[in-house]
Design an enzyme around this catalytic site. Structure first.
Site, PDB file in Angstrom:
ATOM      1  N   HIS A 279      19.934  79.820  42.347  1.00  0.00           N
ATOM      2  CA  HIS A 279      20.660  80.527  43.324  1.00  0.00           C
ATOM      3  C   HIS A 279      22.072  81.345  41.852  1.00  0.00           C
ATOM      4  O   HIS A 279      22.400  80.670  41.541  1.00  0.00           O
ATOM      5  CB  HIS A 279      21.853  79.174  44.021  1.00  0.00           C
ATOM      6  N   ASP A 291      26.064  75.895  36.187  1.00  0.00           N
ATOM      7  CA  ASP A 291      24.996  75.983  38.136  1.00  0.00           C
ATOM      8  C   ASP A 291      25.789  77.299  38.553  1.00  0.00           C
ATOM      9  O   ASP A 291      26.842  77.749  39.319  1.00  0.00           O
ATOM     10  CB  ASP A 291      26.383  74.995  38.719  1.00  0.00           C
ATOM     11  N   GLU A 325      24.021  79.887  47.793  1.00  0.00           N
ATOM     12  CA  GLU A 325      24.030  78.275  47.867  1.00  0.00           C
ATOM     13  C   GLU A 325      25.488  77.075  48.296  1.00  0.00           C
ATOM     14  O   GLU A 325      25.188  76.880  48.539  1.00  0.00           O
ATOM     15  CB  GLU A 325      23.050  77.698  46.661  1.00  0.00           C
ATOM     16  N   GLU A 326      26.360  77.588  47.280  1.00  0.00           N
ATOM     17  CA  GLU A 326      27.489  77.047  46.850  1.00  0.00           C
ATOM     18  C   GLU A 326      28.356  77.104  48.732  1.00  0.00           C
ATOM     19  O   GLU A 326      28.252  76.189  48.495  1.00  0.00           O
ATOM     20  CB  GLU A 326      27.500  78.076  45.931  1.00  0.00           C
ATOM     21  N   ASP A 353      18.850  74.552  39.683  1.00  0.00           N
ATOM     22  CA  ASP A 353      19.217  73.854  40.391  1.00  0.00           C
ATOM     23  C   ASP A 353      20.562  72.327  39.978  1.00  0.00           C
ATOM     24  O   ASP A 353      20.951  72.342  40.207  1.00  0.00           O
ATOM     25  CB  ASP A 353      20.182  73.542  41.489  1.00  0.00           C
ATOM     26  N   HIS A 423      31.125  73.127  38.979  1.00  0.00           N
ATOM     27  CA  HIS A 423      32.104  73.540  39.638  1.00  0.00           C
ATOM     28  C   HIS A 423      33.342  73.658  38.685  1.00  0.00           C
ATOM     29  O   HIS A 423      34.890  74.156  39.831  1.00  0.00           O
ATOM     30  CB  HIS A 423      32.339  73.103  41.058  1.00  0.00           C
TER      31      HIS A 423
END
Length: 467
Positions: A279, A291, A325-326, A353, A423
């Site tokens: 992503h 990520d 995606e997130e 991912d 994140h």
């Protein structure tokens, strides 16, 4: 001149298929480790574009960059696929402190969770109630929660070897914590960051309000693990302390964005499609290197490595750089929707991912026959210390493609350090090791090559290493 070029391409392709699988895999790994593009691509994506929250200017810059880089590879097709995505903006940096009953204050590190509403412009201050589970909320009831900030302090379980299992065991407090706390009259939510590491970095992530009316939505933020420990210890000493936080995030209307798609058209079965992808969007605190910048550039390099290794796929191989995606999965769902509308037969999909760390293997969502075929290839991967081949999940973006007959799989790198960065502001390019990233790209390419050569849904008696 053209005849000579075509002859060279034919001979290279013929030579590849005349080689044993061991030799082809060795070529793929050599190409990736000596002539890889993934690390240079990630450098640009991370350091020149940065965090790519869906709907942001950086996300759109990444879309154009991805399209331009795929066009440079000389693929048969490159295009953009429209998709509407949510646009949430963090706003000014968040601010928070713990205030004791004696009015002494200690600043702590927080960040708004993705999709959260803002606090009052002057901030929010209230007493705190600590819980570990939603059952704790029910036991306390409205009488002990109303008007307070709910502090979810359930850590990731350190005894679990699979860090993704540990993450899965506590992420519901982040995603649904605000909805559950609001039922009992809470005015705000603070959630312990999803990380096994004790540090000062808050980790963001998506959250939901479900069907909660706008006027009943309460602000939700993550607190660093160190400061979660501090808040918990402080509450044991001073149950009348208060917590103050201020955040200025805003949810806007959906905006237009795109998936980025490139294709090598199959030489024998062009209407059978393979997908490999990651992503393109990321959270905004770091630059999204692990990520999922890593998965994006590894997936791009799969198609380049196939070409560089002289492999002409039998089936059409697509790289898809999924958007959103997130905080929505809009890109993955849109791609599957369009594929279904066109009647496309997606027989295989692979997603990266889980970070750019050392590859350990794959997890597969497939039939027993397909999995037995995969197990027969394990000796081919043994020289590269790839040993993990298990049935299980694949990836969020490719999951909408699942049918009864296809193969979905996910690259599984070593995960022990992944949630240190996931994140958080530390998800940056300098946290990615070049060699580990390139090994992952080669491992993905090797699996794509084998499935393309031998196909899916093998005959019952197929087994062993194939040459």
């Amino acid at each position: 001149m053209n005849r000579i070029l075509y002859l060279l391409i034919f001979l290279l392709s013929f030579n590849t298929y005349a080689q044993s699988d061991e030799e082809v895999l060795r070529t793929i790994y050599t190409q990736s480790l000596t002539n890889g593009k993934s690390y240079a691509w990630l450098d640009y994506l991370s350091n020149q574009i940065g965090g790519r929250l869906s709907g942001s200017l950086q996300a759109e810059r990444a879309v154009q960059w991805g399209k331009e880089e795929l066009e440079k590879l000389g693929l048969d097709k490159v295009w953009l696929q429209e998709v509407m995505v949510p646009k949430w903006v963090r706003g000014a940096k968040e601010y928070a402190y713990i205030e004791s009953s004696k009015k002494q204050t200690t600043n702590v590190n927080i960040c708004a969770l993705g999709g959260s509403v803002a606090t009052n412009p002057l901030g929010l201050k209230a007493k705190v109630v600590e819980v570990h589970t939603f059952e704790d909320l029910e036991k306390l009831g409205e009488a002990q929660i109303k008007g307070k900030i709910v502090f979810y302090n359930r850590p990731m379980q350190p005894e679990l070897i699979s860090t993704f299992s540990s993450y899965g065991g506590c992420v519901n407090q982040r995603y649904s914590g605000a909805v559950e706390a609001a039922k009992y009259g809470a005015v705000g939510v603070i959630v312990r960051s999803m990380s096994l590491r004790l540090d000062d970095l808050p980790h963001t992530g998506s959250m939901t309000y479900g069907n909660l009316p706008v006027e009943k939505r309460i602000p939700s933020a993550a607190i660093s693990t160190n400061h979660a420990e501090l808040l918990s210890a402080s509450l044991k000493l001073d149950k009348d302390l208060e917590f103050y936080f201020k955040q200025s995030c805003t949810q806007y209307d959906d905006v237009l964005s795109h998936n980025v798609i490139g294709e090598i058209t199959g030489s024998e079965f062009p209407n059978e499609y393979f997908v490999v992808g990651g992503h393109l969007d990321s959270w905004d605190l770091g630059d999204g290197a692990h990520d999922d910048g890593a998965g994006v550039v590894q997936s791009m390099d799969v198609l380049r490595l196939l070409k560089e290794s002289g492999i002409k796929p039998k089936r059409s191989i697509r790289v898809v750089l999924f958007m959103n995606e997130e905080n929505g999965l809009r890109g993955g769902r849109k791609y599957a929707e369009v594929a279904k509308q066109k009647g496309e037969n997606h027989v295989f999909a692979l997603e990266s991912d889980a970070g750019g760390f050392t590859p350990r293997g794959f997890s597969f969502d497939c039939s027993d026959a397909d999995f037995e075929q995969v197990l027969s290839w394990k000796p081919l991967f043994k020289p590269y210390l790839i040993h993990y081949f298990e049935k299980g999940g694949s990836g969020a973006d490719i999951s909408p493609l699942k049918t009864d007959n296809n193969v979905l799989c996910g690259l599984r790198p070593d995960s022990q350090r992944y949630f240190d960065h996931h994140h958080a502001a530390s998800d940056t390019f300098d946290a990615v090791n070049k060699r580990e990233l390139e090994l992952g790209a080669a491992t993905m390419t090797a699996l794509v090559y084998l499935f393309d050569k031998y196909g899916t849904n093998p005959l019952p008696n197929q087994s062993g290493i194939k040459n």
